[in-house]
Design a protein around this motif. Sequence first.
Motif, PDB file in Angstrom:
ATOM      1  N   VAL A 149      54.655  -5.464  46.815  1.00 41.44           N
ATOM      2  CA  VAL A 149      55.021  -6.429  47.851  1.00 41.44           C
ATOM      3  C   VAL A 149      55.729  -7.631  47.240  1.00 41.44           C
ATOM      4  O   VAL A 149      56.190  -8.504  47.965  1.00 41.44           O
ATOM      5  N   GLY A 150      55.805  -7.654  45.935  1.00 43.82           N
ATOM      6  CA  GLY A 150      56.492  -8.756  45.277  1.00 43.82           C
ATOM      7  C   GLY A 150      55.946  -9.013  43.888  1.00 43.82           C
ATOM      8  O   GLY A 150      55.150  -8.223  43.353  1.00 43.82           O
ATOM      9  N   GLU A 151      56.399 -10.101  43.304  1.00 44.54           N
ATOM     10  CA  GLU A 151      55.979 -10.479  41.957  1.00 44.54           C
ATOM     11  C   GLU A 151      55.660 -11.961  41.929  1.00 44.54           C
ATOM     12  O   GLU A 151      56.100 -12.725  42.794  1.00 44.54           O
ATOM     13  N   GLN A 152      54.908 -12.352  40.922  1.00 49.15           N
ATOM     14  CA  GLN A 152      54.632 -13.756  40.693  1.00 49.15           C
ATOM     15  C   GLN A 152      55.203 -14.154  39.336  1.00 49.15           C
ATOM     16  O   GLN A 152      54.908 -13.517  38.325  1.00 49.15           O
ATOM     17  N   ALA A 177      66.930 -23.051  42.452  1.00 48.32           N
ATOM     18  CA  ALA A 177      67.784 -22.308  41.525  1.00 48.32           C
ATOM     19  C   ALA A 177      67.318 -20.861  41.401  1.00 48.32           C
ATOM     20  O   ALA A 177      68.139 -19.933  41.316  1.00 48.32           O
ATOM     21  N   ILE A 178      66.006 -20.650  41.387  1.00 47.76           N
ATOM     22  CA  ILE A 178      65.466 -19.284  41.332  1.00 47.76           C
ATOM     23  C   ILE A 178      65.893 -18.511  42.573  1.00 47.76           C
ATOM     24  O   ILE A 178      66.306 -17.343  42.485  1.00 47.76           O
ATOM     25  N   SER A 179      65.805 -19.134  43.732  1.00 45.02           N
ATOM     26  CA  SER A 179      66.224 -18.474  44.970  1.00 45.02           C
ATOM     27  C   SER A 179      67.693 -18.090  44.923  1.00 45.02           C
ATOM     28  O   SER A 179      68.077 -16.991  45.358  1.00 45.02           O
ATOM     29  N   ARG A 180      68.519 -18.967  44.386  1.00 45.67           N
ATOM     30  CA  ARG A 180      69.957 -18.694  44.359  1.00 45.67           C
ATOM     31  C   ARG A 180      70.290 -17.520  43.449  1.00 45.67           C
ATOM     32  O   ARG A 180      71.096 -16.652  43.820  1.00 45.67           O
ATOM     33  N   VAL A 181      69.708 -17.467  42.256  1.00 46.50           N
ATOM     34  CA  VAL A 181      70.067 -16.374  41.338  1.00 46.50           C
ATOM     35  C   VAL A 181      69.523 -15.030  41.820  1.00 46.50           C
ATOM     36  O   VAL A 181      70.107 -13.984  41.529  1.00 46.50           O
ATOM     37  N   LEU A 182      68.425 -15.057  42.572  1.00 49.16           N
ATOM     38  CA  LEU A 182      67.849 -13.807  43.072  1.00 49.16           C
ATOM     39  C   LEU A 182      68.429 -13.405  44.422  1.00 49.16           C
ATOM     40  O   LEU A 182      68.302 -12.258  44.840  1.00 49.16           O
ATOM     41  N   GLY A 183      69.043 -14.359  45.108  1.00 44.05           N
ATOM     42  CA  GLY A 183      69.624 -14.066  46.413  1.00 44.05           C
ATOM     43  C   GLY A 183      68.598 -13.867  47.504  1.00 44.05           C
ATOM     44  O   GLY A 183      68.871 -13.204  48.513  1.00 44.05           O
ATOM     45  N   ILE A 203      57.761 -14.220  44.357  1.00 43.94           N
ATOM     46  CA  ILE A 203      59.078 -13.605  44.533  1.00 43.94           C
ATOM     47  C   ILE A 203      58.887 -12.324  45.339  1.00 43.94           C
ATOM     48  O   ILE A 203      58.350 -11.340  44.828  1.00 43.94           O
ATOM     49  N   PRO A 204      59.275 -12.298  46.604  1.00 47.13           N
ATOM     50  CA  PRO A 204      59.088 -11.089  47.416  1.00 47.13           C
ATOM     51  C   PRO A 204      59.993  -9.964  46.941  1.00 47.13           C
ATOM     52  O   PRO A 204      61.048 -10.211  46.349  1.00 47.13           O
ATOM     53  N   SER A 205      59.570  -8.744  47.199  1.00 49.56           N
ATOM     54  CA  SER A 205      60.413  -7.598  46.858  1.00 49.56           C
ATOM     55  C   SER A 205      61.694  -7.656  47.683  1.00 49.56           C
ATOM     56  O   SER A 205      61.679  -8.126  48.828  1.00 49.56           O
ATOM     57  N   PRO A 206      62.809  -7.188  47.114  1.00 56.48           N
ATOM     58  CA  PRO A 206      64.065  -7.212  47.881  1.00 56.48           C
ATOM     59  C   PRO A 206      63.953  -6.326  49.103  1.00 56.48           C
ATOM     60  O   PRO A 206      63.258  -5.303  49.076  1.00 56.48           O
ATOM     61  N   PRO A 207      64.607  -6.693  50.195  1.00 58.02           N
ATOM     62  CA  PRO A 207      64.534  -5.874  51.419  1.00 58.02           C
ATOM     63  C   PRO A 207      65.152  -4.511  51.172  1.00 58.02           C
ATOM     64  O   PRO A 207      66.143  -4.367  50.455  1.00 58.02           O
ATOM     65  N   THR A 208      64.516  -3.481  51.736  1.00 58.58           N
ATOM     66  CA  THR A 208      65.035  -2.125  51.579  1.00 58.58           C
ATOM     67  C   THR A 208      66.136  -1.880  52.597  1.00 58.58           C
ATOM     68  O   THR A 208      66.119  -2.415  53.705  1.00 58.58           O
TER      69      THR A 208
END
Length: 220
Positions: A149-152, A177-183, A203-208
């Motif tokens: 479901v995500g990472e820490q 900045a973390i949000s921007r680089v991960l999108g 950090i949530p998992s990227p949407p499928t």
Amino acid sequence: MAQSILEHGASTAAALGERLDLTPAAVRRHLDHLVEEGAVVAQDPRTPLRRGRGRPAKVFVLTEVGRDGFDQQYDDLAVDALRFVAETGGDDAVREFANRRVAFIEERFDEVASAHSHLSPAEVLAQLFTDEGYAAAVRTLPGSNDHEVGEQLCQQHCPVSHVAHEFPQLCEAETEAISRVLGRHVQRLATIAHGDGVCTTYIPSPPTDTSNSEKEKVSS
């Protein structure tokens, strides 16, 4: 005396007395106090120092506790500097400073990701922060049916925690900045600056991508 050891490195009691123009008794009194506080520790010299017969003279070196005392002085200077920035330039100036300080995240992310292709994006961030002195690591969060479901992103140390306690813009700039680089949006859950034992960012998992499965349903 601790300042002299910081500037000159491992020092004998005799060398300290000579540099500071103190009597042997005064040197011993100061050193005993520093040792009791845990600021310095006595060690055998790497290269035995000649002083005639008998065992070589002990040298005194700063411990992490001793160095932290000087780091606090730099923290005080940084806080004073940011207070001046806030007074003369306002909140916008403080935010600009915070953004510049964390610019390394966006400047180096692609470089580190290319050099360590086996790392996940979150692990790339951990490497970046560790390089900057944050001692970071990543913990995976499993959900139902063992699906992630995500990472820490966990930062065990924060070199600006004392400053960020008064100026949370430093933490906010990191998170943005973390949000921007991960999108994708991330969430700061805890910070050392506000009394937590570790800085933690979810950090949530990227949407499928469900577009293909939806097309298959329609065609069937």
